[in-house]
Structure formats: C-alpha cells, structure tokens
Write a protein that holds these residues in place. Structure first.
Motif, PDB file in Angstrom:
ATOM      1  N   GLU A   1       0.839  -1.200   0.000  1.00 12.54           N
ATOM      2  CA  GLU A   1       0.000   0.000   0.000  1.00 12.54           C
ATOM      3  C   GLU A   1       0.877   1.255   0.000  1.00 12.54           C
TER       4      GLU A   1
ATOM      5  N   LEU B   1      -7.401   5.754  -5.063  1.00 17.10           N
ATOM      6  CA  LEU B   1      -8.518   4.828  -4.848  1.00 17.10           C
ATOM      7  C   LEU B   1      -8.141   3.384  -5.183  1.00 17.10           C
ATOM      8  N   THR B   2      -6.896   3.191  -5.582  1.00 16.44           N
ATOM      9  CA  THR B   2      -6.437   1.839  -5.949  1.00 16.44           C
ATOM     10  C   THR B   2      -5.195   1.494  -5.131  1.00 16.44           C
TER      11      THR B   2
ATOM     12  N   PRO C   1     -13.330  -2.884 -20.431  1.00 21.71           N
ATOM     13  CA  PRO C   1     -14.579  -3.337 -21.056  1.00 21.71           C
ATOM     14  C   PRO C   1     -15.650  -2.248 -20.992  1.00 21.71           C
ATOM     15  N   GLU C   2     -15.698  -1.530 -19.883  1.00 21.70           N
ATOM     16  CA  GLU C   2     -16.744  -0.518 -19.743  1.00 21.70           C
ATOM     17  C   GLU C   2     -16.568   0.610 -20.760  1.00 21.70           C
TER      18      GLU C   2
ATOM     19  N   ALA D   1      -2.619 -16.059 -16.220  1.00 21.66           N
ATOM     20  CA  ALA D   1      -3.767 -16.530 -16.993  1.00 21.66           C
ATOM     21  C   ALA D   1      -4.186 -15.553 -18.089  1.00 21.66           C
ATOM     22  N   ASP D   2      -3.708 -14.309 -18.012  1.00 20.74           N
ATOM     23  CA  ASP D   2      -4.062 -13.312 -19.020  1.00 20.74           C
ATOM     24  C   ASP D   2      -3.043 -13.228 -20.153  1.00 20.74           C
TER      25      ASP D   2
ATOM     26  N   VAL E   1      -5.916   5.188  -9.852  1.00 19.38           N
ATOM     27  CA  VAL E   1      -6.992   6.185  -9.892  1.00 19.38           C
ATOM     28  C   VAL E   1      -6.825   7.135  -8.720  1.00 19.38           C
TER      29      VAL E   1
ATOM     30  N   PHE F   1      -3.272  -4.426  -4.683  1.00 17.73           N
ATOM     31  CA  PHE F   1      -3.396  -5.222  -5.896  1.00 17.73           C
ATOM     32  C   PHE F   1      -4.795  -5.814  -6.090  1.00 17.73           C
ATOM     33  N   SER F   2      -5.682  -5.504  -5.160  1.00 19.26           N
ATOM     34  CA  SER F   2      -7.059  -5.921  -5.381  1.00 19.26           C
ATOM     35  C   SER F   2      -7.781  -4.890  -6.252  1.00 19.26           C
TER      36      SER F   2
ATOM     37  N   GLN G   1     -15.308  -6.978 -23.295  1.00 15.96           N
ATOM     38  CA  GLN G   1     -14.075  -7.633 -22.849  1.00 15.96           C
ATOM     39  C   GLN G   1     -13.140  -7.899 -24.019  1.00 15.96           C
TER      40      GLN G   1
ATOM     41  N   THR H   1      -2.377 -11.307 -14.959  1.00 19.44           N
ATOM     42  CA  THR H   1      -1.876 -12.509 -14.284  1.00 19.44           C
ATOM     43  C   THR H   1      -1.370 -13.468 -15.366  1.00 19.44           C
TER      44      THR H   1
ATOM     45  N   MET I   1      -5.730  -2.650 -18.551  1.00 16.68           N
ATOM     46  CA  MET I   1      -6.294  -2.688 -17.194  1.00 16.68           C
ATOM     47  C   MET I   1      -5.644  -1.796 -16.150  1.00 16.68           C
TER      48      MET I   1
ATOM     49  N   ILE J   1      -5.152  -3.533 -10.789  1.00 15.18           N
ATOM     50  CA  ILE J   1      -4.993  -4.871 -11.355  1.00 15.18           C
ATOM     51  C   ILE J   1      -3.977  -4.866 -12.493  1.00 15.18           C
ATOM     52  N   ILE J   2      -3.164  -5.900 -12.470  1.00 16.17           N
ATOM     53  CA  ILE J   2      -2.169  -6.114 -13.511  1.00 16.17           C
ATOM     54  C   ILE J   2      -2.443  -7.498 -14.113  1.00 16.17           C
TER      55      ILE J   2
END
Lengths: 767, 286
Positions: free
Chosen positions: A278, A684-685, A752-753, A697-698, A677, A688-689, A635, A695, A673, A692-693
């Motif tokens: 943090e 506000l970020t 995505p938004e 899997a991405d 912010v 790491f929750s 997405q 993983t 991603m 986001i960076i």
C-alpha cells in the motif's frame, strides 16, 4: 559468424540457479542483531499546511528509539539527481525534500520517521505523532494547474516545471499542403511499477563510522545524495545493492535510503525499513499521465507532411525526474516517421497528486499511444493498409528523426520489423462465439538506449584473471532481474576463453566495485557491456602477446577459447591458458584491468528547440496483436502477440526474449487494465485488489522475433531492449480494438466498460 | 500487524464452547483469505482468532439420495476436485473454478466465503440458485437459515455472536442439472467479480417450467432474482421474452459504482449475463 562460444548462446544465467532454488538473498532476506524497525508517517492530506508536529507521545512509547521530523534532517532540501556527474544546469534540477516541511504537497508524503524495537511498536508510535494540519485546496488537474492564479503546489510562482520545444520545417506551410488532416486528444493514466519486491532495505554503521545501506536500487550513485542530506563526506555512505525483484524505473529515485540513513545515524543501531504494498502504491513514484493533443496532415497517398503536438504531463507534487521524462516524450513525439514539418510543445506541471518519475519507457510509451493511433486512423481514412502506411513514412537508414534531426547512419530496421511482426500473426483465428469480433493491430516505434549524450555517461568494470584460470569481475552494475550481471560474466567468459562456471562477479557496491552507472535508460548492455569488453580484451591482449612469445608465432595468428591459446586454423597447436598465466605471473605481467567506457559527449541542447544528437542510438521495433472483443460485454482478449525488434546482437537470446515477452505484457497491462486512480489526490487503488495487472492466466501466446543487424553501439553490435520492448504494444492493442469493432479508445486503459460505452451509446445515454 | 490471541480447536464442540464464552470477542478464521487482509487493514480489531481450519468433522461433501451436505471448512479446491460435484452439481464447480486463483482456492472455504457476506462472494449465487440452507450451530442449539435470508448487507449476516456455520445443504431437484455460472471480471484470475450470474432451469417443450437465478455484485447482498424468475415461469422462451425478462432484471438489481465498474455498466451487464445464462441452458437442454 558462429565463432562465438558463449556470446549469442541461450545459456542459463549466472543468477539462474540461486533464484530457482530460492537461495538468492534479496534486500528483504537480511537482518542484523539488535536491528530496529523503521516506519514512515505519511501525510493524510494531499495539500495542507503543517501547523505543528508533536512527537512527545510517540517518543514516550516504550521501545521507541527515534522519532524524526524535518527539523532533525541536517540538509532536508537538496537537488534531485540520478547519478550524473556532468553539470546540466537548472533546467533539469528539482527540489528533493526528505521530510515534509511547513506544507504537504501530496497524500502519502513522508512527514516523520520512527525507529523502534519491533515493527508493531514503530507503527503504533507513528500513529501517536500528532500532526496539526490546515487543509489547503490543492490542485489536481495539470491543465488547471497551468492556469494563471492556480493554487501553487510548491514555493515557486508557477506550477509549470518545464517547457520543451522541438520543431523543423514550417508547420503552417505543412498543413496548407496537407490533403487530409486529423486532430485528436489522447490521455494516458498514472500507472504503478508493480514490482514483486517493494522498496526497502537495511542500514547500519560499521566500525569505520560508515553508513552502509543494503538496498534494492537502480542507482547506487545515490550514496552521494544521501551523504549530502546528512552532511557527511561522500565516502562515509556506502550502498550495497542487492539483486532486485523488479525495478522498472521505480528504484531509480531514492526510495527509502535517506530514511534508513537518518534513522541508523540517529540511533547508532541497524535499522530495517520496507514499504508495504500500500505504501509503495500510495507514496512512491508513478508513470506520468499525459494529455496529448495531436494534429497530423498527410497527402492522399498517405505521405505525412505535418505533425503538431502539445503534450501536457502531470509531475505530481515534486519534480523528481519529470524534466528528463518530458525530454524523452518530446524527442519521441513524432514517432519513427519522416515528417518535413513538425512542431512539438511539452509542458510538465506540478499538482497535488502522488509524484511521477521514471517508469520503463521514460516518456516514450505515452506519445507512442497518440501518434500510432493517429497513423491507424489515417490508414483507415485513406483506405491504405496499416503496414503500407507505416512503410511509406517510416525512417530508413540515412534518414533523420523528425523532432531533433538526429541522423541515423547505421541500419534502421523499421521496414523489416514492421513486415515481420505483421506477417507473423499468420492465419486469422476462427472464433465460434457469435459475440466475439476479431481484430488486428500494428504499431512501430523507436526508443533510445543509453543516456542522453549531454550527461557525459561513463561506466567502469574490473576484470582479473586468477592464477588458476578462474576470473573475478567487479562491477557496480545493479541487476533488476533483467540479467544485467550475467551479461558481464558472459562477455568476460567469451573474451578470456573460459567457461561461465569459472567466472565470479561482485556487483553493486559503491565502496568495493567500480561504479558502472545506473541500471536505467536501457544502458547497461551498451555501457557496462562495453566496459567489461574493454577490460577483458586488455587482459586477453596481454595473454595472447605472452603466448605468441612462448609459441614463437605472430600474435595475430592466435585465438583464445576453451581455456587454450590456439593457433588459428590449426587447433592441434595450442598452449593451455594455465601455462600462459603462470608465465605472465612469473614475469609480473598484469592480468587485471579496470576499464572505463565513455559514451559520446555533447553539449546541453537549447530546450526551447531541441535539435541534434541527444541520444547515442536507438532501438527499432514493431509489435502486432490479434485480439477478440466481446461486443456485448466489451471484454478484450489478446489472442496472439508478436514482438519484433532489431536487438543488434542478442548476447543471451533467452534474456532478450525474456525482456521482449515481459515488456509486451507490461505494455499490455497499460493498454487494458492498469490505472492508479486518484480523486482529488486520494488514491482509490491502494492495493493489488484494486490496481490490477495481468496474471499468468491473461498472458497470450507471445512470439518474439529477434532481428540481429549487428548495428548497435554495444558489445558485438548489441542494442538495448529493456525499455523499447514495452513502449508500443498499447497502441497496437488500441488499433486492434478499432479493427475489431470500429471503436477508437482514446484514453487508457481500454476497459470493457469504456469499450461498451462507445459501442452502445444509445443504451447509456440518459442513464 | 496487531497482536492477536489464537486458538485452533480440534473439535466443533470446542469451538462452540469458546464462542459461547467469548461471543463477539472471537473471530472465526478458516482459510484466512478474508480475515488476514481485514486484520492488516485494521477492519478487525485485536481479539481472539479461532482457527477452525483443522477441524476434520467440518470438511465433507456428502450426497444422500437427493440431499447434499457440504461442510463449512470444505475448501474451494475441494469442490473442484470432487468428482460428485463436477458430475452432479456442476454449477458449483464452475463457480469454484473461477474463484480467485489456485493458491487462494487451496485455503479459502465455502463457509468462510458465505460468512464474509461480500456481495461479490462467488459461491453465493450458485448456492442461492440451488436454494441452499445453512446449518448454523451454537452451544447446545442447531438451526437452519435459508441462504436467501442469511445476507443482511455488505459483511452483515443473520449469524448471532455465538453461532457458526457448520454446513450447507441443498436438494437435487429437476432444475439442478446442469446449471450455469458466468462471471465477468476484469482479468482471467484473481478477479473480484464485476457481475456474476448463476442459474438453474427446467424447460418443457420450450416452456420455462421452473427457474432459479441469482446474481453477485449487483446489490448490497448476493441476490435471488425472484421477480425475473416469476416473470419467466410457464412462458415460452423466445428472443422478445428474453428482452422483456432483461428489463425485469434491470428493475431488480441495484448495483453501486466502484473502482471496478460503474453502476450503469453493472446494470447493463446483469442483463447480458442473464440472457447468456438462459441461452446457454436452453441450448444445453434442448
């Protein structure tokens, strides 16, 4: 070409075994008896007057050894430097303030320091420090902060900390000649380095009264800055750099070293201090957000005739490396294209946001997003293939950079890499899903390697051939995990004809290793690689000379390899290296050498119109992606990613591929991603929750294509790859999104938004 | 990090006894994937940590006829590796496979995921769609709470201070196969849900005979969409009906804007995921 035994081979790195086995001692894997724990009290307001600080209760807490505020710092205000030894003038110097004094400028600014017996006590003590703040309005938007009458972040009379310009040709005439003009504004956000290893280290005072700081740092030359803060001679502060779990520019400025030095100096005890994740996100530097207004003009056949750009970046609360980063942005602003008429203006502005500084790419990735999006737009508008429009306009060998006019006399691989990257995408993937659309994007770019030439950059390395044929290297080189240390071993092994297993290296110690300069600016392969090459070749020369005498042959007929000195084309005729070493030692011939490599030196340029040689050389690359966009959710999935760079010569292809793959994913996170912010200076970020960076899997299929032109200034013709590797993937992805669904995302990240809001305008209107 | 008292009882009875004595002074921890971050963030003040992860009697997956029972400390990984869950209760397997990442799944438990009462808890929507009940015990007392009545708000549940979740139960009925769970997150792993949907459905001659649907991250609590269910019952499925049903969904959800997405986007996505779940299940059953 395959005369190399070790260079150019995909061999395991010097550090590979210890890392794989978990035996490497990072900064955090170290402690000393009686060690105290340091903690920083951070400002809770982004802008406030400090009315008073009361440390009484904190000091009274049992187990607390020191509570320090600005008043306890001998020289609380110095100048930001990053290892340079040349005078560069006021244009690049900013205030470095250790602890907030009278006024806080950002939320998270260090206000006080604590050292205590345990981390818990230190934390409790920090909470007991009573700071009486008077909140001030602050300013959080660089455009607002530029206006006359804006809230002043610092003590100066303007928030603008630098203004750079660059131009060639006649911009008015250029646009008058244009048959098509496109104008747009692009925005990129604050991002975090997100290294696995946060900022931290351990400091102690040795029996010589020297402050030792064992820390992960990209710039061990900061020992001078720390000494100046404490009012000590430079030789009374020693940095012992550790292998790092990532740097990405985030460990280029001083992180916690001054805090460590102050606490250990006051308490005379060893002190340990590590940032939590943090703290790392809230309090340390970020990548500069930019607002970039671009206008390009072209002929109907796609030829560029004019480019005008205004770049505004947010420096946050203190200058740090902002002027340098903005210089890079200015030089990169017209991209890798030949444009006769160019005008660039860059402003960097203080705000009450978390400060920004170096981040992999150092000002290049931001304008790349703008100009490569515009090139794509131009291609669609003029119905020209994305590859074709780039081939038509890109710089080729012998041409010059459109911002500074720097001429490229060595091979410019842009047409080659662009074509290779684009073609490597291969057949278009078929998707079954009726909601998914496939798109492809291409981006090309150039980025410097090596520091700005007016910094008069140098690097040193010491090599010694031992009497048993083993080799010892000493180099100040910091290793971020990119394989910097191993690279030097490989060069020495190649030159001295010994296997990698016989090389031992000591690195990153300001007292004991020759200073190699910073591991920044993609400079170590080039600078320290050359210094090592020079030292090793000097020793080789002496060995060969001696062997020639012993064998009674012309030294030019001898080569070194496999621990032998061999007659060229007659491998039966040789002397074992050991015998030659013995002979040298008997005669007192020096088998050690400390060599210095100097980059090209130039004068400080006119900052209002930056022209001429600013960088020693550039690396050219292209990246191409195939993605799918879900038209109902927005997405994006990156299906294939191709990264193609002219790396000159890949000294260790595995490390180079690692940089190219890692850089791609670093840039992919930027594209899709990552965003720190900040709302009115409040992050506000903070973990790491929220931040986001990508993983594992991405990560898509990544194909790294290495072009080896041999045209670089590094050893064996190598070029740098660390930063260039990440600097153009974001626009390639944005271009692919446009190709897939016809939506142009102009502000990163392309969430995505954002995509769905652009695709389904009618749904979101009025909601 | 603050100092905590720590006990790791070996039996359920021991836990219940301590809970009776300590009440709100005790904080039950199983996998720790929520509790430890809360401690770090000082959301939980220093008190007694009651570690139930070692209690074997609470870790089970049982099926007796049509009655399912899952123990509270069953980990998310246990759900994934259970053959019977995969084959006969796949909706829970789908949710488990999209839960956090393998390391967290090895520690996090199904009871903990529900007790945390996050609107984004990934096991809640499938269990709501399965019409699950919670077995809740205190010293000398057992009761059952329907999951739909369990969540009272973000991090608020119907549990009393001396109570713990010991297990989850639900019945296999004609709806349960195969079931569908769709998660929209901002990356492929370790993603906190932006919106999730879980649906079970029985179709007879293209008519919705019965349906249960629940969503995550669209309201202060994991939400059963009773109105949308009612609306669809006994109707013939076609594109127009699905569009109308989406409007029912929009009325029922009440998402917030946060760092991950705006309320408007969540609302829009809830309709999309609802439609996709319906399409997926009708394609599978037809």
């Amino acid at each position: 070409m395959s005369e190399f035994k070790i260079v150019g081979k995909p061999i395991p790195r010097e550090d590979a075994r210890a890392k794989a086995k978990g035996e490497l001692k990072y900064a955090d894997d170290f402690s000393l008896p009686g060690m105290l724990y340091g903690k920083v009290l951070h400002s809770k307001y982004p802008a406030a007057k400090i009315i008073s600080i009361d440390t009484t209760k904190a000091k009274q807490l049992p187990g607390v050894h020191a509570v320090l505020t600005a008043r306890d710092v001998p020289h609380n205000e110095t100048i930001t430097r990053f290892g340079q030894s040349a005078e560069v003038g006021k244009g690049f110097e900013g205030l470095y303030r250790v602890l907030a004094d009278k006024k806080v400028r950002f939320r998270g600014e260090a206000v006080a320091l604590v050292a205590a017996d345990t981390e818990e006590i230190a934390e409790e003590a920090a909470a007991l420090i009573e700071v009486n703040y008077e909140p001030l309005p602050g300013v959080f938007d660089p455009v607002e902060a530029m206006k006359p009458g804006a809230y002043l972040v610092g003590e100066g009379d303007s928030n603008i900390i630098c203004k750079f310009g660059c131009s060639q040709g006649d911009i008015k005439k250029g646009f008058a000649e244009a048959e098509v003009i496109i104008e747009d504004t692009y925005q990129v956000p604050f991002v975090d380095h997100a290294y696995l290893e946060t900022e931290g280290g351990v400091a102690w005072i040795d029996e010589k009264e020297v402050i030792n700081i064992r820390v992960g740092s990209q710039v061990i030359e900061h020992f001078r800055d720390v000494a100046e803060v404490l009012g000590l001679p430079h030789n009374q502060v020693r940095y012992i750099g550790t292998m790092m779990g990532g740097g990405f520019g985030g460990k280029e400025d001083i992180t916690v070293e001054t805090y460590l030095a102050l606490l250990t100096w006051k308490t005379k005890k060893p002190v340990r201090l590590f940032y939590t994740r943090e703290e790392s996100i809230l309090c340390h530097s970020k990548r500069h957000p930019f607002i970039m207004h671009y206008k390009v003009g072209a002929k109907k056949d796609g030829r560029l005739v004019a480019l005008e750009a205004e770049l505004i970046s947010d420096a946050g609360a203190y200058p740090y490396l902002s002027p340098w980063v903005n210089l890079y942005a200015t030089v990169n602003a017209a991209g890798p294209y030949c444009i006769p008429n160019v005008k660039i203006n860059t402003y960097c502005v203080l705000t009450n946001n978390t400060f920004t500084s170096a981040n992999r790419g150092f000002g290049a990735p931001q304008p790349n997003v703008a100009y490569e999006s515009l090139m794509d737009e131009l291609a669609y508008k003029l119905k020209i293939d994305p590859l074709e429009i780039r081939r038509k306009n890109c710089i080729t060998t012998g041409k010059s950079l459109s911002t500074t006019g720097q001429v490229f006399n060595t091979y410019v691989a842009l047409p080659e890499v662009a074509e290779k990257a684009w073609k490597a995408l291969g057949e278009t993937k078929k998707v079954e899903d009726k909601n998914k659309r496939i798109g492809r994007g291409l981006a090309i770019g150039l980025m410097s390697y090596g520091r700005m030439t007016f910094l008069h950059d140098t690097s040193r390395c010491y090599v010694r051939l031992e009497s048993d044929g083993s080799v010892l290297i000493r180099s100040g080189i910091p290793d971020l995990g990119g394989g910097q240390v191993s690279l030097l071993c490989q060069i020495a092994a190649e030159e001295l004809g010994v296997p990698m297993s016989k090389i031992r290296i000591y690195y990153s110690d300001t007292a004991l290793t020759p200073l190699a300069g910073t591991t920044t600016a993609t400079r170590q392969t080039y600078m320290s690689g050359n210094a090592t090459l020079k030292a090793a070749r000097e020793i080789k020369k002496r060995i060969i000379q001696k062997a020639a005498e012993m064998m009674n042959v012309n030294p030019e007929k001898l080569v070194i390899g496999e621990e032998k000195i061999i007659v060229k084309y007659d491998s039966a005729q040789y002397l074992p290296l050991l015998e030659v070493i013995k002979a040298c030692n008997t005669e007192g011939i020096e088998l050690f050498c400390e060599a210095q490599f100097k980059g090209p030196f130039t004068m400080v340029p006119d900052l209002s119109n930056i022209r001429g040689t600013i960088f020693p050389d550039f690396t050219f690359g292209a990246q191409a992606v195939e993605i799918s966009v879900d038209i109902e959710t927005g997405q994006v999935e990156v299906l294939k990613l191709v990264t193609c760079y002219d790396v000159g010569k890949a000294i260790n292809p595995l490390s180079v591929e690692g940089q190219m793959e890692g850089g791609s994913i670093y840039g992919m996170g930027y594209a899709l991603m990552e965003e720190v912010v900040m709302e009115k200076g409040v992050t506000l970020t903070p973990s790491f929750s929220e931040y986001i960076i990508p993983t594992a899997a991405d990560v898509p299929e990544v194909e790294a294509i290495l072009v080896e032109s041999g045209g670089g200034l590094g050893p064996y013709g190598a070029k740098g790859i660390g930063e260039p590797s990440c600097s153009i993937i974001a626009p390639a992805i944005l271009n692919a999104i446009y190709d897939a669904v016809g939506v142009r995302i102009k502000s990163l990240p392309a969430t995505p938004e954002k995509i769905i809001r652009a695709l389904k305008k009618h749904y979101f209107e009025g909601r | 990090m603050s100092q905590f008292r720590y006990i790791s009882p070996k039996t359920k009875e021991e836990v219940l006894k301590i809970l009776e004595e300590e009440k709100s002074e005790a904080c039950i921890v199983a996998g720790g994937s929520n509790v430890l971050p809360y401690i770090r963030d000082k959301i939980i003040p220093p008190k007694l940590l009651l570690d139930i992860s070692g209690i074997e009697e609470l870790n089970y997956i049982k099926k007796n006829g049509s009655n399912w029972r899952i123990g509270a400390t069953t980990t998310i990984s246990d759900l994934i590796s259970s053959k019977i869950i995969r084959e006969e209760c796949n909706i829970l397997c789908q949710a488990a496979e999209q839960f956090a990442d393998p390391l967290v799944r090895n520690k996090a438990t199904i009871g903990g995921n529900l007790a945390d009462a996050s609107p984004a808890a990934d096991t809640a929507p499938p269990l709501l769609a399965l019409d699950a009940g919670l077995e809740v015990e205190s010293k000398g007392k057992k009761r059952e709470i329907f999951l739909k009545d369990f969540f009272l708000g973000p991090r608020k549940t119907a549990l009393q201070d001396d109570e713990m979740i010991t297990g989850i139960n639900f019945k296999s009925d004609s709806l349960n196969k195969p079931g569908c769970f769709i998660k929209l997150g901002l990356r492929q792993a370790m993603a906190i849900s932006v919106v999730t949907v879980a649906m079970v459905l029985e179709i007879e001659e293209n008519r919705v005979k019965d349906i249960r649907v629940a969503m995550g991250s669209v309201a202060p609590i994991p939400l059963r969409l009773f109105n949308a269910e009612e609306f669809l019952k006994n109707k013939h499925l076609n594109d127009d009906l699905i569009e109308e049903a989406k409007n029912k969904v929009y009325e029922e959800v009440n998402p917030i804007s946060d760092i991950r997405a705006s309320a408007e986007y969540r609302c829009y996505i809830s309709g999309i995921l609802f439609k996709r779940a319906l399409e997926k299940l009708t394609n599978q059953t037809s």
